[in-house]
Motif scaffolding. Structure first.
Motif, PDB file in Angstrom:
ATOM      1  N   GLY A   1      31.207  34.949  37.936  1.00 25.69           N
ATOM      2  CA  GLY A   1      30.477  36.061  38.288  1.00 25.69           C
ATOM      3  C   GLY A   1      31.398  36.034  40.075  1.00 25.69           C
ATOM      4  N   ILE A   2      32.397  36.331  40.504  1.00 24.53           N
ATOM      5  CA  ILE A   2      32.249  36.344  41.102  1.00 24.53           C
ATOM      6  C   ILE A   2      33.009  37.788  42.946  1.00 24.53           C
ATOM      7  CG2 ILE A   2      35.214  36.244  42.768  1.00 24.53           C
ATOM      8  CD1 ILE A   2      34.138  32.998  41.858  1.00 24.53           C
TER       9      ILE A   2
ATOM     10  N   ARG B   1      39.322  35.657  47.194  1.00 25.97           N
ATOM     11  CA  ARG B   1      38.247  36.030  45.903  1.00 25.97           C
ATOM     12  C   ARG B   1      39.011  36.313  44.376  1.00 25.97           C
ATOM     13  NH1 ARG B   1      32.860  38.217  49.060  1.00 25.97           N
ATOM     14  NH2 ARG B   1      33.887  37.916  50.997  1.00 25.97           N
ATOM     15  N   LEU B   2      40.269  37.307  44.889  1.00 26.69           N
ATOM     16  CA  LEU B   2      41.325  37.368  43.860  1.00 26.69           C
ATOM     17  C   LEU B   2      41.788  36.310  43.480  1.00 26.69           C
ATOM     18  CD1 LEU B   2      42.040  40.823  45.132  1.00 26.69           C
ATOM     19  CD2 LEU B   2      41.297  40.688  43.487  1.00 26.69           C
ATOM     20  N   ARG B   3      42.383  35.282  44.231  1.00 30.03           N
ATOM     21  CA  ARG B   3      43.283  33.935  43.563  1.00 30.03           C
ATOM     22  C   ARG B   3      41.956  33.307  43.137  1.00 30.03           C
ATOM     23  NH1 ARG B   3      43.191  28.670  45.312  1.00 30.03           N
ATOM     24  NH2 ARG B   3      42.557  29.587  48.424  1.00 30.03           N
ATOM     25  N   MET B   4      40.676  32.886  43.091  1.00 29.15           N
ATOM     26  CA  MET B   4      39.480  32.522  42.720  1.00 29.15           C
ATOM     27  C   MET B   4      39.694  33.661  41.078  1.00 29.15           C
ATOM     28  SD  MET B   4      37.282  32.467  46.039  1.00 29.15           S
ATOM     29  CE  MET B   4      35.522  32.248  44.722  1.00 29.15           C
ATOM     30  N   ILE B   5      39.410  34.421  41.049  1.00 28.87           N
ATOM     31  CA  ILE B   5      39.502  35.149  39.938  1.00 28.87           C
ATOM     32  C   ILE B   5      40.677  34.617  38.935  1.00 28.87           C
ATOM     33  CG2 ILE B   5      39.582  37.182  38.921  1.00 28.87           C
ATOM     34  CD1 ILE B   5      38.148  37.889  40.463  1.00 28.87           C
ATOM     35  N   ARG B   6      41.395  34.983  39.645  1.00 26.91           N
ATOM     36  CA  ARG B   6      42.995  34.338  38.424  1.00 26.91           C
ATOM     37  C   ARG B   6      42.905  33.297  38.657  1.00 26.91           C
ATOM     38  NH1 ARG B   6      45.618  35.806  42.772  1.00 26.91           N
ATOM     39  NH2 ARG B   6      45.871  37.986  42.427  1.00 26.91           N
ATOM     40  N   GLU B   7      42.691  31.856  38.667  1.00 30.46           N
ATOM     41  CA  GLU B   7      43.077  30.697  38.827  1.00 30.46           C
ATOM     42  C   GLU B   7      41.574  30.144  37.604  1.00 30.46           C
ATOM     43  OE1 GLU B   7      43.436  27.717  41.766  1.00 30.46           O
ATOM     44  OE2 GLU B   7      44.660  28.961  43.334  1.00 30.46           O
TER      45      GLU B   7
ATOM     46  N   GLU C   1      36.794  51.573  42.906  1.00 27.44           N
ATOM     47  CA  GLU C   1      37.426  51.952  41.535  1.00 27.44           C
ATOM     48  C   GLU C   1      38.921  50.743  42.523  1.00 27.44           C
ATOM     49  OE1 GLU C   1      35.367  55.486  41.637  1.00 27.44           O
ATOM     50  OE2 GLU C   1      36.657  55.009  43.013  1.00 27.44           O
ATOM     51  N   ALA C   2      38.931  50.796  43.374  1.00 31.01           N
ATOM     52  CA  ALA C   2      40.615  49.594  44.061  1.00 31.01           C
ATOM     53  C   ALA C   2      39.805  48.321  43.348  1.00 31.01           C
ATOM     54  CB  ALA C   2      40.837  49.739  45.003  1.00 31.01           C
ATOM     55  N   ILE C   3      39.172  48.280  43.986  1.00 25.92           N
ATOM     56  CA  ILE C   3      38.047  46.898  43.771  1.00 25.92           C
ATOM     57  C   ILE C   3      38.082  46.650  42.483  1.00 25.92           C
ATOM     58  CG2 ILE C   3      35.900  45.413  43.638  1.00 25.92           C
ATOM     59  CD1 ILE C   3      34.882  46.931  46.495  1.00 25.92           C
ATOM     60  N   LEU C   4      37.232  46.687  41.809  1.00 28.64           N
ATOM     61  CA  LEU C   4      37.703  46.897  39.578  1.00 28.64           C
ATOM     62  C   LEU C   4      39.224  46.878  39.195  1.00 28.64           C
ATOM     63  CD1 LEU C   4      34.783  49.858  38.620  1.00 28.64           C
ATOM     64  CD2 LEU C   4      35.018  47.253  39.289  1.00 28.64           C
ATOM     65  N   THR C   5      40.101  47.539  39.933  1.00 28.75           N
ATOM     66  CA  THR C   5      41.285  47.360  39.762  1.00 28.75           C
ATOM     67  C   THR C   5      41.905  45.936  39.651  1.00 28.75           C
ATOM     68  OG1 THR C   5      41.541  50.163  39.867  1.00 28.75           O
ATOM     69  CG2 THR C   5      43.605  49.005  39.440  1.00 28.75           C
ATOM     70  N   GLU C   6      42.086  45.999  41.108  1.00 29.53           N
ATOM     71  CA  GLU C   6      42.580  44.499  41.847  1.00 29.53           C
ATOM     72  C   GLU C   6      41.511  43.359  40.948  1.00 29.53           C
ATOM     73  OE1 GLU C   6      44.848  44.120  43.055  1.00 29.53           O
ATOM     74  OE2 GLU C   6      45.002  46.397  43.379  1.00 29.53           O
ATOM     75  N   ALA C   7      40.444  43.082  40.593  1.00 28.08           N
ATOM     76  CA  ALA C   7      39.717  42.470  39.400  1.00 28.08           C
ATOM     77  C   ALA C   7      40.482  42.143  38.061  1.00 28.08           C
ATOM     78  CB  ALA C   7      38.891  42.646  39.605  1.00 28.08           C
ATOM     79  N   ARG C   8      41.042  43.551  37.810  1.00 26.06           N
ATOM     80  CA  ARG C   8      40.918  43.378  36.205  1.00 26.06           C
ATOM     81  C   ARG C   8      42.867  42.631  36.375  1.00 26.06           C
ATOM     82  NH1 ARG C   8      41.495  41.830  32.120  1.00 26.06           N
ATOM     83  NH2 ARG C   8      41.998  43.345  29.501  1.00 26.06           N
ATOM     84  N   ARG C   9      43.765  43.050  37.019  1.00 29.83           N
ATOM     85  CA  ARG C   9      44.399  42.277  37.924  1.00 29.83           C
ATOM     86  C   ARG C   9      44.769  41.068  36.936  1.00 29.83           C
ATOM     87  NH1 ARG C   9      47.004  47.302  41.797  1.00 29.83           N
ATOM     88  NH2 ARG C   9      47.352  48.757  39.789  1.00 29.83           N
ATOM     89  N   ALA C  10      43.633  40.359  38.194  1.00 27.96           N
ATOM     90  CA  ALA C  10      43.761  38.867  38.567  1.00 27.96           C
ATOM     91  C   ALA C  10      43.274  38.142  37.500  1.00 27.96           C
ATOM     92  CB  ALA C  10      43.237  39.148  40.041  1.00 27.96           C
ATOM     93  N   GLY C  11      42.445  39.266  36.246  1.00 26.08           N
ATOM     94  CA  GLY C  11      42.113  38.767  35.037  1.00 26.08           C
ATOM     95  C   GLY C  11      40.776  38.553  34.878  1.00 26.08           C
ATOM     96  N   ALA C  12      39.805  39.107  35.741  1.00 24.52           N
ATOM     97  CA  ALA C  12      38.573  39.299  35.471  1.00 24.52           C
ATOM     98  C   ALA C  12      38.336  40.244  33.957  1.00 24.52           C
ATOM     99  CB  ALA C  12      38.031  40.320  36.545  1.00 24.52           C
TER     100      ALA C  12
END
Length: 365
Positions: free
Chosen positions: A197-198, A221-227, A252-263
Motif C-alpha cells: 500500500g502506497i 510516490r506515483l513512480r513507486m506505484i509504477r515501478e 478523485e485526482a489522487i485516485l485517477t493518477e494512482a490508477r494510471r500509475a498501475g494501482a
C-alpha cells in the motif's frame, strides 16, 4: 463551531528546525510536569543549533504484535521503528511516543528507536512449533521505509526472513526506500506472498513538503506505484488521511493518477486527530495556512460529531454524518469508475515452511 485546540508554546528558540512537521515539544499524557522555555533575562546572543535526528536501539524479546481491533484488516503486525522521521503532522501514531516518556511533537520526528534484532527475533518466533501462519502487516503505525532504514536495514532483514519462510506480508509505506528491496518483493509477489500500500495524500507538492516534510514528493510516490506494478507487485493506493478543507477536493485526482500509475485497488480514510495530535495540527495550520485554519478544523470536526477525534470502533476509520457520507460516496463512485473497487488477490498462506538451519538433519520422508 468546534472548540479550537490551544496554540502550543514555541520550541527552544536556540533550536533551528529544518524540514520538521511539528515546531514544539508538548509533554505527553503520562508526564506529571510541563516544560516551558523562559528567557533568563540575560541579553546575550546564543548560536542556534540545528535539531538533528537521534536513533536509540531497542532489543525486543518479541516482534509480532497481535491485534484484535474490529475495524482494522489485519490480525498481527510488526513495527521495525518507533517514531518516524517523515514528520507527517497529522500522524495518528504520534501519541505512542508518550509511552517512552517522549513528546508527540518534535521528539516523535527526531528521537527514533530502531530494532536491529527484529529479523532474528522474527525468525525465532516463526520457528516455534505452535506458530500458525497468517499475513503480517508492516507499516501500520510508523513507516518501515523512513529515512533511517537506508542505514539500519531492519526492514530488508525482515523481508529476507519472510521470503525464506514463504510467509505472506502486507507493507504500507510512503518511503521510496521500498524500491531498494524490489528484488525481494517482486520475487515474493510471484508466489502470492505480498501486497503493498502506497500512501498518497495530495498531488500538491508544496502542500506535501509542508505537511509531510521528509517524505517523498507525490510524483515520487506515483513512480513507486509504477515501478512496483511493472514488477508484478499488487499495489493499493492509500488516499489516507483525507483532510476536509485541505486535501478532500483532490480525492478523485489522487485516485485517477494512482490508477494510471498501475494501482489495482484503493483505500481511503478521513483524518482523525487524537488528543496529542490535535494541538500539533492546529499549530501547524496557524503557521502555514492561518487563513484556512479555523475552516479546516471545523470541517474536520464535522466528520466526527463536532470533535476532532472519535475513538469509537466502527466510526473512527470512516467518520459519521452528512459530510462523511458524501466523501464516502465520492470515493466509491471514483473507485467504480477507475476499476479500483476490487480487492487485491488473496495472499497465499499454504506455502509457509520453515527452512532448514545449518546443521539440521534433513527428513528422509
Amino acid at each position: 463551531m468546534t472548540e479550537l485546540p490551544l496554540i502550543l508554546p514555541p520550541a527552544d528558540p536556540r533550536t533551528r528546525l529544518k524540514a520538521r512537521g511539528a515546531a514544539s515539544r508538548p509533554v505527553g499524557r503520562f508526564e506529571p510536569y510541563e516544560r516551558l522555555w523562559e528567557p533568563d533575562g540575560w541579553d546575550l546572543p546564543e548560536d542556534e543549533v540545528l535539531l538533528r535526528t537521534e536513533v536509540s536501539i531497542e532489543h525486543p524479546r518479541s516482534i509480532i504484535t497481535r491485534n484484535d481491533s474490529p475495524d482494522v484488516p489485519f490480525g498481527r503486525s510488526i513495527n521495525p521503528y518507533r517514531g518516524c522521521e517523515h514528520g507527517c503532522i497529522y500522524c495518528f501514531a504520534r501519541p505512542s511516543h508518550g509511552y517512552l516518556g517522549l513528546s508527540a511533537g518534535l521528539d516523535f520526528e527526531t528521537r527514533l528507536v530502531a530494532k536491529p534484532d527484529a529479523p532474528a527475533v522474527l525468525e525465532r518466533e516463526l520457528r516455534r512449533k505452535g506458530y500458525q501462519v497468517a499475513p503480517i502487516a508492516i507499516g501500520t503505525s510508523t513507516d518501515p521505509y523512513q529515512p533511517i532504514e537506508a542505514k539500519m536495514g531492519v526492514m530488508r532483514g525482515l523481508l529476507e526472513v519472510l521470503d525464506a519462510f514463504n510467509h505472506p506480508v502486507t507493507i504500507t509505506t510512503r518511503g521510496a526506500g521500498i524500491l531498494r528491496d524490489l528484488d525481494l518483493i517482486a520475487n515474493m509477489a510471484e508466489r502470492g506472498l505480498v501486497h503493498v500500500g502506497i500512501s498518497l495524500t495530495t498531488l500538491d507538492e508544496e502542500l506535501a513538503r509542508k505537511m509531510e516534510p521528509r517524505a517523498p514528493a507525490p510524483r515520487t510516490r506515483l513512480r513507486m506505484i509504477r515501478e512496483l506494478s511493472r514488477a508484478g507487485v499488487p499495489v493499493r493506493v492509500m488516499a489516507a488521511p483525507i483532510i476536509p478543507g485541505l486535501t478532500d477536493h483532490a480525492l478523485e485526482a489522487i485516485l485517477t493518477e494512482a490508477r494510471r500509475a498501475g494501482a489495482q485497488a484503493a483505500a481511503m480514510m478521513p483524518v482523525r486527530l487524537p488528543d496529542e495530535v490535535a494541538p500539533l495540527f492546529a499549530d501547524w495550520l496557524q503557521r502555514h495556512y492561518p487563513a484556512r485554519a479555523e475552516r479546516v478544523l471545523n470541517a474536520t470536526a464535522a466528520f466526527r460529531g463536532g470533535r476532532l477525534n472519535d475513538p469509537r470502533f466502527g466510526s473512527r476509520m470512516t467518520g459519521e454524518g452528512t459530510e462523511a457520507e458524501l466523501l464516502a460516496q465520492r470515493y466509491a463512485l471514483s473507485c467504480r469508475r477507475l476499476g479500483l473497487d476490487r480487492p487485491l488477490p488473496a495472499l497465499d498462506v499454504t506455502r509457509f515452511a520453515r527452512p532448514p538451519r545449518a546443521g539440521d538433519q534433513l527428513e528422509l520422508f
